[in-house]
Design an enzyme around this catalytic site. Structure first.
Site, PDB file in Angstrom:
ATOM      1  N   ASP B 156       0.570  -3.349  -2.214  1.00  0.00           N
ATOM      2  CA  ASP B 156       0.037  -4.715  -2.209  1.00  0.00           C
ATOM      3  C   ASP B 156       1.142  -5.651  -1.736  1.00  0.00           C
ATOM      4  O   ASP B 156       2.056  -5.968  -2.500  1.00  0.00           O
ATOM      5  CB  ASP B 156      -0.433  -5.118  -3.610  1.00  0.00           C
ATOM      6  CG  ASP B 156      -1.705  -4.380  -4.038  1.00  0.00           C
ATOM      7  OD1 ASP B 156      -1.996  -3.306  -3.455  1.00  0.00           O
ATOM      8  OD2 ASP B 156      -2.386  -4.866  -4.950  1.00  0.00           O
ATOM      9  N   LYS B 219      -6.525  -9.436  -0.282  1.00  0.00           N
ATOM     10  CA  LYS B 219      -6.477  -9.667  -1.728  1.00  0.00           C
ATOM     11  C   LYS B 219      -6.202 -11.146  -1.981  1.00  0.00           C
ATOM     12  O   LYS B 219      -5.428 -11.762  -1.252  1.00  0.00           O
ATOM     13  CB  LYS B 219      -5.382  -8.778  -2.323  1.00  0.00           C
ATOM     14  CG  LYS B 219      -5.099  -8.956  -3.798  1.00  0.00           C
ATOM     15  CD  LYS B 219      -4.035  -7.946  -4.258  1.00  0.00           C
ATOM     16  CE  LYS B 219      -3.548  -8.248  -5.675  1.00  0.00           C
ATOM     17  NZ  LYS B 219      -2.457  -7.340  -6.099  1.00  0.00           N
ATOM     18  N   LYS B 255     -10.041  -7.475  -2.563  1.00  0.00           N
ATOM     19  CA  LYS B 255      -9.548  -7.364  -3.934  1.00  0.00           C
ATOM     20  C   LYS B 255      -9.255  -8.734  -4.535  1.00  0.00           C
ATOM     21  O   LYS B 255      -8.276  -9.382  -4.163  1.00  0.00           O
ATOM     22  CB  LYS B 255      -8.262  -6.520  -3.968  1.00  0.00           C
ATOM     23  CG  LYS B 255      -7.660  -6.413  -5.373  1.00  0.00           C
ATOM     24  CD  LYS B 255      -6.403  -5.543  -5.406  1.00  0.00           C
ATOM     25  CE  LYS B 255      -5.740  -5.596  -6.788  1.00  0.00           C
ATOM     26  NZ  LYS B 255      -4.471  -4.854  -6.826  1.00  0.00           N
TER      27      LYS B 255
END
Lengths: 828, 319
Positions: B156, B219, B255
């Site tokens: 991430d 995300k 996400k």
């Protein structure tokens, strides 16, 4: 530990395992047990609610109300007859005696209590409304009923403030309210909340399909302590609605529904002295520019046309998309419909519920089938719709302005899509309709958004949203969408009359509407002619003949058919001649008035004020001369005539002052942003002046209309027209643009007939006979123009209340509310 | 399952003329949860699906092997056996989508997931100077490589907000492209830190720049910004995903992270994905929820579904 607790779940065909794979939606029904128990409390058989109690008259027909989502029978309701209407109106009349005198504060407490009690029974209202109408419980829960509550709170406030905020106005009396089935409780609330706040009492006729929530409200109002007779509910047929409207003791009819029925009610009540407000149909545009957030516009379309199955008078049923993004927008909408849910109205996962009745469903279907036959492309996801009284959300392309589905109100979930090239063309297509209820503009370009919002001729325009409503902003139409507003301060005027005025009761006016206004022009007279002479250097000779002409388009005009009308003074002497106007003069004058309207409406308020003050200045220069003319015609004392001129000058100052002080305001709705109220001009107004005060009456009527940006065709006093004609020279020297004020002389009723019958005249003001008043109101129904008539009664034009009260402003504007949501900041 | 998004050449015309109307977006966001709901076994099934989409996360300065171990065991057994059995789901291999930790804890996770007999659960590591990204590019890229070397299967990353706020989308793209290379086989989730981007238009542009640069997921946030996963932001991002898919044919995952705590919220987020992107985006390969406390609330709801009683907090094993 978990194992110590007994298990209650059972596996079935819709097992967790299966759903885990498919991720489908399941049913999420709202329980209807309490609503059903309420129906049972009444033995599933309702009477009417009059004077605070249930009344079950003997021998009445019954109407079985059904749940359109399932076809299930809900309850029997009463088909009331004349005796029941009489009883209800009598109760309302009696209650009015005390309710109208109840202090505003006490009335505020009552309205507050109603709001509170609806909130207490909120879930019951949600469910009853959904069951009866077929609309989704989501909408009754999130839209209809919260709006109802909000309206009662808001109007509790207006009751409290009536003495200060509505000074100079008083209650009307008994209101006959007739409402439709699409938002049964919400729309009746829009009538009764302002009615009760202003001190009126109400007899309500709910729509046939949807009576239950009104009956429930009657009970809840009684529980809330509302005095008996203040709010009565009578159920029945359309004919019963007519009985209510025609009842002599009903002082005002408040209607929401179809344009056809609105027209009928206008004709029924014509000449009766009753007030009338009409909130009618629509074909509202949704205008999407290439500068719009398209994904949001797609959701806006959902709100616009698939809210309440499209059964919304302000439904955005006509989508106009700018050419470069047309394909993209249509594709996005089609994609959106692939996951649109239609089903049982009590299921909380539905986007749309049932259509109110099979007949309505059929009517929608017929429209769409006809469009198909004409080559329209119809997009529907039919599998998504259960069998029964449902209709799928529908997208129609390949149609044009001539198509019936583009022109007419379908009142169903049917959207037509048309491309446009430029903003100007978008406006032209938007306004190419007999309706003018709503519209929305989608763009991120602020100057464009505001210009288009102002250009759409409709009572409500939403920017980047659609179908938002709030008690603080009036809702209502332009053109054949009706007149009057529901909500906001502007809505209160529908439930009050000027404090000085008694309700006109002209009685039954017997007349032949067909022959009204027939006239035979005058022939020459040589007896009793006041041939004026002048002596110059000892030589007496005839004064130069003065020919008073008509005046339109900024020029002096001879009549289309050169006939003449003598002006005769009280001694029977002919003191002048004026032209005898006919329907072609009306046609010409209306054309010039329309040509002048856009420019005049866009003039800066300051500039309009300057012109009106300048008129006063130029009138004063000719004070003695014009006073003399009044005296010549009327034979009144000169000093009285001078006073009339002076008052006219004052009045010009009064309205000149209002040029830049009545533009509107900001409404305090629940919107985050600004809801802007704009007092727009009504348009082209026809005016027939009274004979009393030939100058002051004329000035009193045209001046407020002129300052608010209207253009007009004005018929001066039929008997004493000359001083009004003097004014066209004043107009010419005061920089008033041609076509703003147009003067036609001749037979008042003859000209009135053609003005009233003109489809492109937006309002008719008539100060003449009871018969003429009836004619104007009756004939106005055709294009649903506004009217203001005197029912043959005099008013004292010298009295400021009567001659320049707030009602002149009310008559000179129509309210548009523009909703402008704001916000771009969400975090840092 | 479709091919991984390889990214495309940078082309600012994909977002130069984008318009986002925040009030309208908010309105849609507000009604997402009111237009759809799931009840009874549907709710239970959806909640289980939500469990499989959770990136069970701990990102704290005081993370040590002991709490990370607890997290990994919970990840392997996110819902009580009795509850799963009652729903006949005990043999479906229900685990969370991944565990998500700082780079220094990746090795711990690999170890404990093995100990918990679920080495298949991916370990996700935040990287690139998380949460702010205010460290040199060289060390940011190196961090990715080290985490991957330690066994992280998902990375991430955070985007460069300095570039984003200056409108240097090309710069954002270039860096993310390099990060994607550094990830190698590991899937890359690009954190936009939406709460620091200032406007919805920037969020859309950042989404597009990242997808062009080869993001597997976009995300919302690190969980450390003032505003984290909120539905209006999500709408803008998933609409960008839809547009990217329609243009390129590549499916990019989404996400949301930070602030999703209740079971009801989880259902609304699933509903958002189902409505805006379709059923395929309801699976862990295209949808993750970054959360820690959420799992406990879901388990309580499932307890209620199975036993018809509300659970006490102490009945649910903590993570």
């Amino acid at each position: 530990m978990a194992e110590t607790v007994a298990k209650t779940s059972k596996s079935n065909s819709n097992s967790v395992k299966e759903i885990f794979k498919t991720m489908s939606y399941g049913p999420a029904p709202e329980a209807d047990n309490v609503a059903k128990a309420w129906l049972d409390d009444h033995g599933k058989d309702f009477g009417v609610f009059i004077d605070g109690k249930w009344v079950k008259p003997e021998g009445r027909k019954k109407y079985l109300t059904k749940n359109p989502a399932t076809g299930e029978d809900l309850a029997w309701t009463t088909q009331a007859e004349k005796a029941d209407v009489d009883l209800a109106v009598k109760a309302a009349e009696k209650a009015y005696q005390s309710w109208s005198k109840t202090s505003p504060h006490v009335r505020a407490r009552h309205l507050y209590s109603i709001a509170r009690h609806i909130q207490k029974h909120m879930r019951l209202f949600n469910v009853v409304e959904s069951l009866d109408n077929g609309k989704t419980i989501r909408e009754t829960r999130d839209a209809d009923i919260p709006t109802v509550v909000r309206h009662f709170y808001h109007h509790a406030g207006w009751a409290q403030l009536m003495e200060t905020e509505m000074r100079g106005w008083k209650s009307v009396g008994v209101i006959g309210a007739i409402v439709p089935w699409n938002f049964p409780l919400m729309l009746l609330t829009w009538k009764i909340a302002p009615a009760l706040a202003m001190g009126n009492t109400v007899v309500l006729k709910p729509a046939t399909y949807t009576r239950l929530s009104a009956l429930l409200l009657a009970e809840v109002c009684a529980e809330a302590g509302l005095p008996p007779g203040v709010f009565n509910v009578v159920t029945g047929s359309g004919a019963m609605g007519s009985m209510l409207a025609e009842h002599p003791s009903v002082d005002k009819v408040a209607f929401t529904g179809s344009t056809g029925v609105g027209q009928t009610l206008r004709r029924l009540t014509a000449g009766s002295g009753k007030k009338l407000s009409l909130e009618l149909g629509g074909k509202s545009p949704v205008v999407v520019f290439e500068s719009a957030d398209l994904d949001s516009a797609v959701e806006g379309v959902v709100d616009a046309i698939w809210f309440n199955q499209g059964q919304v008078c302000s439904a955005g049923s006509k989508l106009l998309v700018q050419e470069p993004i047309y394909e993209k927008m249509v594709n996005k909408l089609k994609e959106r419909l692939t996951h649109f849910r239609v089903g049982n109205s009590l299921d909380k996962t539905m986007d749309m519920g049932a259509i109110v009745d099979e007949s309505q469903r059929k009517s929608i279907e017929e429209y769409v089938e006809e469009a198909k036959k004409e080559g329209a492309e119809v997009f529907q996801i039919k599998d998504s719709v259960p069998s029964g009284c449902y209709y799928p959300p529908t997208l129609i392309t390949n149609v044009q302005t001539v198509s019936r589905v583009v022109a007419e109100e379908i009142f169903g979930p049917v959207l037509v899509v048309l491309p446009f090239r430029t903003a100007k063309e978008a406006l032209a297509i938007s306004n190419n309709t007999i309706y003018g209820l709503g519209g929305s503009v989608w763009t991120e370009n602020v100057p464009l958004a505001l210009e288009v919002a102002l250009g759409i001729k409709a009572g409500t325009v939403w920017i980047n949203c659609h179908n938002l409503f709030d008690a603080a902003a009036g809702f209502g139409g332009y053109k054949q969408s009706g007149y009057g507003r529901d909500g906001g301060k502007e809505g209160l005027f529908e439930y009050v009359r000027p404090a000085w005025e008694e309700r006109p009761r002209p009685g039954k006016v017997q007349m032949d509407l067909k022959t009204f206004g027939a006239t035979l022009p005058q022939r020459p007279t040589f007896e009793n002619v006041d041939n004026r002479q002048i002596t110059i250097n000892g030589v007496t000779m005839p004064s130069i003949d003065r020919t008073f002409k008509m005046y339109y388009g900024g020029g002096q005009k001879r009549p289309d058919a050169p006939y003449v009308r003598p002006v005769i003074n009280p001694d029977g002497k002919v003191v002048g001649h004026v032209g005898e106007g006919n329907r072609k003069d009306v046609r010409n004058a209306v054309e010039t008035a329309h040509a002048a309207a856009p420019g005049w409406g866009k003039r800066a308020a300051h500039n309009r004020a300057q012109i009106v003050y300048y008129m006063a200045e130029n009138l004063e220069i000719r004070r003695d001369e014009i006073a003399g003319r009044i005296q010549l015609m009327t034979g009144r004392k000169l000093e009285e005539c001078v006073t009339e001129v002076d008052l006219s000058i004052q009045r010009l100052f009064h309205w000149g002052a209002y040029c830049d002080k009545y533009g509107g305001g900001v409404q305090e709705t629940t919107l985050y942003g600004a809801t802007v109220k704009i007092h727009e001009p009504v348009g082209v107004i026809g005016m027939a002046c009274p004979d009393s005060y030939p100058l002051l009456g004329f000035v009193s009527l045209f001046a407020p209309a002129v300052v608010r940006g209207n253009t007009m065709i004005i018929i001066p006093s039929q008997n004493y027209p000359l001083s009004a004609l003097d004014l066209y020279q004043v107009f010419d020297t005061s920089d008033l643009p041609g076509g703003v004020v147009n003067i036609l002389t001749g037979d008042r009723d003859h000209l009135t007939k053609y003005l009233t019958e003109h489809q492109d005249v937006q309002s008719m003001w008539y100060f003449g006979s009871a018969e003429g008043s009836k004619f104007v109101e009756f004939a106005s129904a055709e294009n649903v123009k506004r009217t203001w008539v005197n029912y043959g009664l005099e008013r004292d034009w010298t009295d400021p209340e009567q001659g320049q009260g707030e009602e002149f402003l009310y008559q000179s504007v129509q309210v548009k509310n523009i909703w402008i949501p704001m916000g771009d900041i969400f975090a840092n | 399952m479709s091919a991984r998004n390889p990214g495309v050449e940078y082309d600012s015309s994909w977002f130069d003329n984008i318009h986002v109307n925040l009030p309208a977006v908010k309105r849609r966001a507000e009604t997402l949860g009111t237009r759809r709901t799931v009840k009874k076994q549907w709710q239970a099934a959806w909640l289980l699906r939500a469990v499989t989409c959770i990136d069970l996360t701990t990102l704290a300065g005081d993370d040590t092997p002991s709490n990370v171990s607890r997290l990994c065991f919970k990840a392997a057994h996110p819902v009580g056996k009795d509850i799963l059995k009652a729903m006949e789901m005990e043999n479906e291999g229900i685990t969370v989508g991944a565990v998500c930790v700082y780079p220094n804890r990746v090795a711990d996770c690999v170890k404990y997931l093995k100990a918990a007999n679920r080495p298949d659960i991916p370990v996700a590591s935040v990287a690139t100077g998380f949460p702010t990204g205010q460290v040199p590019l060289k060390t940011r890229l190196e961090e990715i490589k080290m985490a991957v070397a330690d066994g992280a299967k998902e990375i991430d990353i955070v985007i460069n907000r300095h570039f984003a706020l200056e409108g240097n989308w090309r710069g954002v793209y270039d860096e993310v492209r390099m990060m994607r290379e550094a990830c190698g086989e590991a899937h890359m989730k690009t954190i936009l830190a939406t709460g620091e981007l200032g406007s919805m238009v920037n969020i859309y542009k950042a989404s597009m720049a990242c997808m062009m640069a080869g993001a597997d997921f976009i995300k919302t946030s690190t969980g450390k910004e003032g505003v984290n996963a909120i539905l209006p932001v999500a709408l803008v991002m998933v609409r960008a995903i839809r547009e990217f898919y329609q243009v390129t044919g590549y499916k990019v995952g989404f996400k949301p992270a930070g602030g999703i705590r209740s079971a009801k919220d989880a259902c609304t987020w699933l509903s958002l994905m189902k409505e805006e992107l379709g059923d395929e985006w309801l699976s862990p390969h295209l949808f993750r929820i970054g959360a820690s406390a959420l799992l406990i609330d879901i388990e309580r709801q499932l307890f209620h579904f199975v036993y018809g009683r509300y659970a006490a907090a102490h009945e649910i094993p903590m993570s």
